[in-house]
Design an enzyme around this catalytic site. Structure first.
Site, PDB file in Angstrom:
ATOM      1  N   LYS A 297       0.801  -1.211   0.000  1.00  0.00           N
ATOM      2  CA  LYS A 297       0.000   0.000   0.000  1.00  0.00           C
ATOM      3  C   LYS A 297       0.839   1.268   0.000  1.00  0.00           C
ATOM      4  O   LYS A 297       0.597   2.193  -0.779  1.00  0.00           O
ATOM      5  CB  LYS A 297      -0.892  -0.066   1.245  1.00  0.00           C
ATOM      6  CG  LYS A 297      -1.568   1.187   1.619  1.00  0.00           C
ATOM      7  CD  LYS A 297      -2.143   1.043   3.003  1.00  0.00           C
ATOM      8  CE  LYS A 297      -1.046   1.274   4.031  1.00  0.00           C
ATOM      9  NZ  LYS A 297      -1.600   1.451   5.386  1.00  0.00           N
ATOM     10  N   THR A 298       1.842   1.288   0.864  1.00  0.00           N
ATOM     11  CA  THR A 298       2.674   2.489   0.961  1.00  0.00           C
ATOM     12  C   THR A 298       3.372   2.757  -0.370  1.00  0.00           C
ATOM     13  O   THR A 298       3.481   3.898  -0.820  1.00  0.00           O
ATOM     14  CB  THR A 298       3.734   2.324   2.057  1.00  0.00           C
ATOM     15  OG1 THR A 298       3.083   1.833   3.226  1.00  0.00           O
ATOM     16  CG2 THR A 298       4.399   3.640   2.369  1.00  0.00           C
TER      17      THR A 298
ATOM     18  N   ASP B 134      -4.598   8.168   4.045  1.00  0.00           N
ATOM     19  CA  ASP B 134      -4.158   6.816   4.350  1.00  0.00           C
ATOM     20  C   ASP B 134      -4.864   6.347   5.622  1.00  0.00           C
ATOM     21  O   ASP B 134      -5.333   7.168   6.413  1.00  0.00           O
ATOM     22  CB  ASP B 134      -2.632   6.823   4.554  1.00  0.00           C
ATOM     23  CG  ASP B 134      -2.065   5.414   4.554  1.00  0.00           C
ATOM     24  OD1 ASP B 134      -2.830   4.465   4.270  1.00  0.00           O
ATOM     25  OD2 ASP B 134      -0.864   5.260   4.834  1.00  0.00           O
ATOM     26  N   GLU B 135      -4.908   5.051   5.846  1.00  0.00           N
ATOM     27  CA  GLU B 135      -5.559   4.474   7.033  1.00  0.00           C
ATOM     28  C   GLU B 135      -6.958   5.049   7.200  1.00  0.00           C
ATOM     29  O   GLU B 135      -7.367   5.449   8.289  1.00  0.00           O
ATOM     30  CB  GLU B 135      -4.735   4.752   8.300  1.00  0.00           C
ATOM     31  CG  GLU B 135      -3.282   4.305   8.241  1.00  0.00           C
ATOM     32  CD  GLU B 135      -3.094   2.790   8.356  1.00  0.00           C
ATOM     33  OE1 GLU B 135      -4.106   2.057   8.397  1.00  0.00           O
ATOM     34  OE2 GLU B 135      -1.939   2.349   8.355  1.00  0.00           O
TER      35      GLU B 135
ATOM     36  N   GLN C  48      -8.473  -3.766   9.359  1.00  0.00           N
ATOM     37  CA  GLN C  48      -7.472  -3.224  10.280  1.00  0.00           C
ATOM     38  C   GLN C  48      -7.985  -1.999  11.027  1.00  0.00           C
ATOM     39  O   GLN C  48      -7.208  -1.187  11.511  1.00  0.00           O
ATOM     40  CB  GLN C  48      -6.192  -2.875   9.516  1.00  0.00           C
ATOM     41  CG  GLN C  48      -5.518  -4.093   8.915  1.00  0.00           C
ATOM     42  CD  GLN C  48      -4.177  -3.761   8.295  1.00  0.00           C
ATOM     43  OE1 GLN C  48      -3.248  -3.350   8.983  1.00  0.00           O
ATOM     44  NE2 GLN C  48      -4.075  -3.924   6.990  1.00  0.00           N
TER      45      GLN C  48
ATOM     46  N   ARG D 232       1.882  -8.343  11.068  1.00  0.00           N
ATOM     47  CA  ARG D 232       3.152  -7.601  11.117  1.00  0.00           C
ATOM     48  C   ARG D 232       4.311  -8.534  10.787  1.00  0.00           C
ATOM     49  O   ARG D 232       5.400  -8.093  10.468  1.00  0.00           O
ATOM     50  CB  ARG D 232       3.415  -6.986  12.502  1.00  0.00           C
ATOM     51  CG  ARG D 232       2.483  -5.902  13.000  1.00  0.00           C
ATOM     52  CD  ARG D 232       2.180  -4.868  11.981  1.00  0.00           C
ATOM     53  NE  ARG D 232       0.946  -5.188  11.289  1.00  0.00           N
ATOM     54  CZ  ARG D 232       0.548  -4.631  10.165  1.00  0.00           C
ATOM     55  NH1 ARG D 232       1.291  -3.715   9.575  1.00  0.00           N
ATOM     56  NH2 ARG D 232      -0.586  -4.983   9.595  1.00  0.00           N
TER      57      ARG D 232
END
Length: 767
Positions: A33-34, A224-225, A255, A611
């Site tokens: 995503k980043t 984002d997020e 998330q 993670r």
DNA sequence: ATCACCCTTTTTTTT
DNA sequence: AAAGGGTGAT
């Protein structure tokens, strides 16, 4: 030009190349995503979009910094001009520019939650309400919840549903408290965290010219997020994107872990509705590049239990990888040791570095056992979050001085420094000042600055000195840079001297901390990237730091990372330990009791699992010190919820502790039907497997753990037998305090085989 | 006004 | 465990 397109998969490329119009990227964990976001911005700039006209809202300032850095690699220094940061920091910046429009001045203070709570405490006291009924924490969270839904004090009072709700919670006056709180913040020229968003909404609602300016300025808006935004944040982005409609949101409903502070998953659904289903381009990034198949599937098996979720199939073509290891420990300290030695072994066997490891826990308080254990095996670690540098008393003290010099209306800063260091101005005097201020309908500072007009005598002398001090600091503000002002204040106020005179270990550390703060200000002033070097700007950036933003140690940067799962969002590690998998801890009891939201806890577990790149280890303890008391723990239901075929039970590495012999009765509590028996069955199966795996040598080498009970307290009465966990020390015949027999609380500590009694000032225990 | 001491309460995650 | 609040001594 850098070729950043060819390495992408189809949906990633689609997202990067998408031109104008609303875009929604549903990005599963580890789906790059980043990268997509970075390239997308780079692509826009390559195609002639002015970086000044791109607004990118990220979750931490650190993430923003990293993204800026990565974009810079592709497009060059232009990247510096992109508006990037957290919602709070970006809109604090805008509010500072536009402050006048909503009646603030640009040097407004930002109240942190301690300030907010302290102000609420005063208000509740002044309104003569019972602080047992109106508990500061619940009042604060209700007010915060209202602000996040854009309900102002008057709306709050006029809303019959809310009023009925408060009524039934037996706190009918919250609305009045809220109103008073808002007035006081305004009078103090201060905004709390929620106000930064609330007031941005007010600014854009009441000043169309200003809204218009920013609407046109920001040609492209990225968030984002997105799953962690609340209504207030959502509306800001919607307003800003209303003209160009070039809004790109990136999120993953799986998330979403911030509903507790008002984040609203619905925003993802609203997005399609608001921009028209047919206009919104949706891209799903479902291929995970980060983790092994075992980890991806295990994570999926957790999230699959949630009812509220969007259709999504995260998959990976990575290797299968090792099974998830489950470690059972008899106590929290043992859990620390087992995790530390597991890390040590893996690190040696696979020649890894400390940075490849992370320990993730549900609450900050859990870090202690791991810190101790890691220190014992000489593994370096860093802790993210917890009691941060800027929350330390000495730092807050100096910052309060700085805040007050910048903004004399700042009531909370005033309360903090008026008698610090001690200058003989006590509660009575301060109360008098408030009365005079109210009578004169003026701010406290106006009274303090002209104290001789109002009061004569001893008290007024001290106040006059204080006023003179502050006035002298104020004069410096325009002449010297932030660093010079701050260090002058630290010296002249007497703060530094007081700490210098304290030669205890803690005193020394505090002195160094203050020096460290001054260094940070120096760095701020020397940093050429900062255009505005005023103290006010420094203070603002400090109050909006996120936990991930904390400064790294300059020296040795290869460290194991310890942090809460919340702080771990967006990060990845080769090896991850998720610890404290105990019912009531993770999932948290509070979350289940207050909001009954198991699903959010599950998503949190999902975040934790994802993670990990290569190896995931999960551990739990059977006993744990919790708020100073020994507590028996049950394994978390999450251990059962993971598809068992992805797990293996690690060999038990130490003996069952002596704690097993004298467990206190568990308080009776209604456990919900199946989960309890289910998890107990799971424990039994774990125990069986463990027993089978144990070699006779291992069974024989059981050594009792040496450091079981650090400290604890016990209530004693005459004739009561004193026992605690693994040791008993006889019967108390008498407990005397100043010669009088009575019940007493004692503290004891085990050191080796001996039991020491602590805290004996007036207490004599006769055994 | 200040301090030392005691008792009570809290009890998650973070901008 | 840690922090807030209250009390009595100085």
């Amino acid at each position: 030009m850098v070729d950043y397109i060819s390495g992408l998969n189809d949906p990633q490329r689609e997202a990067v190349m998408h031109g104008s119009g609303p875009l929604m990227i549903i990005a599963g964990a580890g789906s790059g995503k980043t990268r997509v976001l970075t390239y997308r911005i780079a692509h826009l700039i390559d195609n002639g979009v002015d970086p000044f006209r791109i607004l990118s809202l990220t979750f931490t300032n650190k993430a923003a910094g990293e993204m800026r850095h990565r974009i810079e690699k592709v497009v060059g220094t232009e990247a510096r001009n992109i508006w990037m940061g957290t919602f709070h920091s970006v809109f604090a910046k805008i509010l500072r520019i536009e402050a006048k429009a909503i009646g603030y001045t640009s040097n407004f203070s930002i109240y942190d939650s301690d300030d907010s709570k302290s102000l609420l405490r005063s208000i509740i006291k002044e309104m003569a309400l019972d602080d047992k009924v109106y508990r500061v924490n619940s009042v604060f969270s209700r007010i915060s919840g209202a602000k996040n839904r854009l309900i102002g004090p008057d709306d709050y009072l006029n809303n019959s549903v809310i009023q009925a709700d408060d009524e039934s919670a037996r706190m009918p006056h919250i609305g009045k408290i809220y109103k008073q709180y808002a007035l006081r913040c305004f009078a103090a020229n201060a905004m709390d965290f929620d106000d930064l968003l609330f007031n941005t909404n007010v600014l854009f609602r009441d000043h169309l010219d200003i809204l218009n300016k920013y609407q046109h300025k920001f040609q492209y808006v990225m968030v984002d997020e997105f799953q962690d935004t609340n209504v207030s944040q959502y509306l800001i982005t919607r307003k800003l994107a209303a003209v160009h409609q070039n809004i790109c949101i990136v999120g993953d409903d799986a998330q979403s872990i911030y509903a507790f502070r008002g984040a609203n998953i619905e925003n993802i659904l609203n997005f399609q509705r608001d921009y028209g289903k047919e206009n919104v381009k949706i891209v799903k990034l479902e291929e995970n590049y980060r983790s092994t198949n075992t980890i991806v599937q295990a994570a999926n098996s957790i999230i699959a239990r949630n009812k509220n979720q969007l259709e999504k199939h995260v998959f990976t073509s990575n290797e299968e990888g090792p099974l998830i290891d489950v470690i059972k420990a008899s106590s929290d300290n043992e859990e620390g040791r087992l995790v530390a030695s597991a890390i040590f072994e893996t690190k040696m066997n696979e020649s890894l570095v400390n940075n490849d490891f992370a320990i993730l826990y549900r609450t900050n308080a859990q870090s202690r056992a791991f810190e101790e254990a890691l220190r014992k095996v000489s593994l370096k670690y860093r802790i993210i979050g917890g009691l941060s540098f800027y929350q330390r008393k000495e730092i807050k003290d100096l910052i309060a001085y700085l805040r007050f010099v910048v903004n004399q209306q700042d009531e909370e800063a005033f309360k903090r420094i008026i008698n610090l260091p001690k200058r003989g101005i006590g509660d009575t005097t301060i109360a008098k000042l408030s009365v005079i201020a109210a009578e004169q309908e003026d701010s406290i500072w106006e009274i303090v600055a002209n104290i001789t007009k109002y009061v004569a005598g001893r008290a007024s002398f001290a106040i006059e000195n204080f006023a003179t001090l502050i006035k002298s600091f104020k004069l410096l503000l325009d002449q010297k840079d932030a660093f010079e002002v701050a260090s002058h204040i630290a010296k002249t106020s007497g703060l530094l001297k007081e700490l210098y005179d304290d030669k205890t270990v803690e005193g020394l550390a505090r002195y160094e901390n203050v020096q460290e703060l001054l260094n940070a200000i120096k760095e701020f002033v020397d940093n050429p990237d900062n255009e505005d070097k005023s103290l006010a700007t420094f203070l603002q950036s400090v109050s909006l730091l996120t936990t991930a933003d904390e400064k790294e140690d300059d020296g040795d940067n290869d460290r194991i990372t310890l942090m809460t799962i919340h702080s771990a969002k967006g990060l990845e590690f080769k090896n991850v330990h998720i610890v404290g998998l105990e019912e009531d801890l993770f999932p948290s009891q509070m979350m289940l009791e207050s909001r009954n939201d198991l699903e959010e806890e599950r998503r949190l577990f999902y975040v934790a699992i994802t993670r990990a790149e290569k190896r995931l280890t999960i551990s739990y303890a059977e006993t744990r010190y919790h708020y100073g008391r020994l507590k028996m723990c049950e394994p978390s239901r999450f251990l059962m919820e993971i598809d068992q075929k992805y797990m293996k039970v690690s060999k038990q590495r130490s003996a069952p502790s002596r704690l097993d012999f004298d467990r206190p009765e568990r308080p009776n509590r209604d456990r919900s039907e199946s989960t309890s028996t289910g998890s107990m069955a799971f424990v039994r199966s774990l125990a069986q497997k463990t027993a089978q795996r144990q070699t006779p040598q291992q069974a024989a080498s059981h050594t009792p753990s040496p450091d079981f009970a650090p400290t604890s307290t016990a209530e004693l009465a005459s004739g009561q037998r004193v026992e605690h966990a693994k040791f008993g020390f006889g019967t108390v015949k008498k407990v005397e305090v100043n010669g009088t027999e009575r019940k007493a609380t004692i503290q004891f500590e085990q050191v080796g085989e001996k039991v020491l009694l602590l805290s004996f000032a007036k207490l004599r225990v006769v055994v």
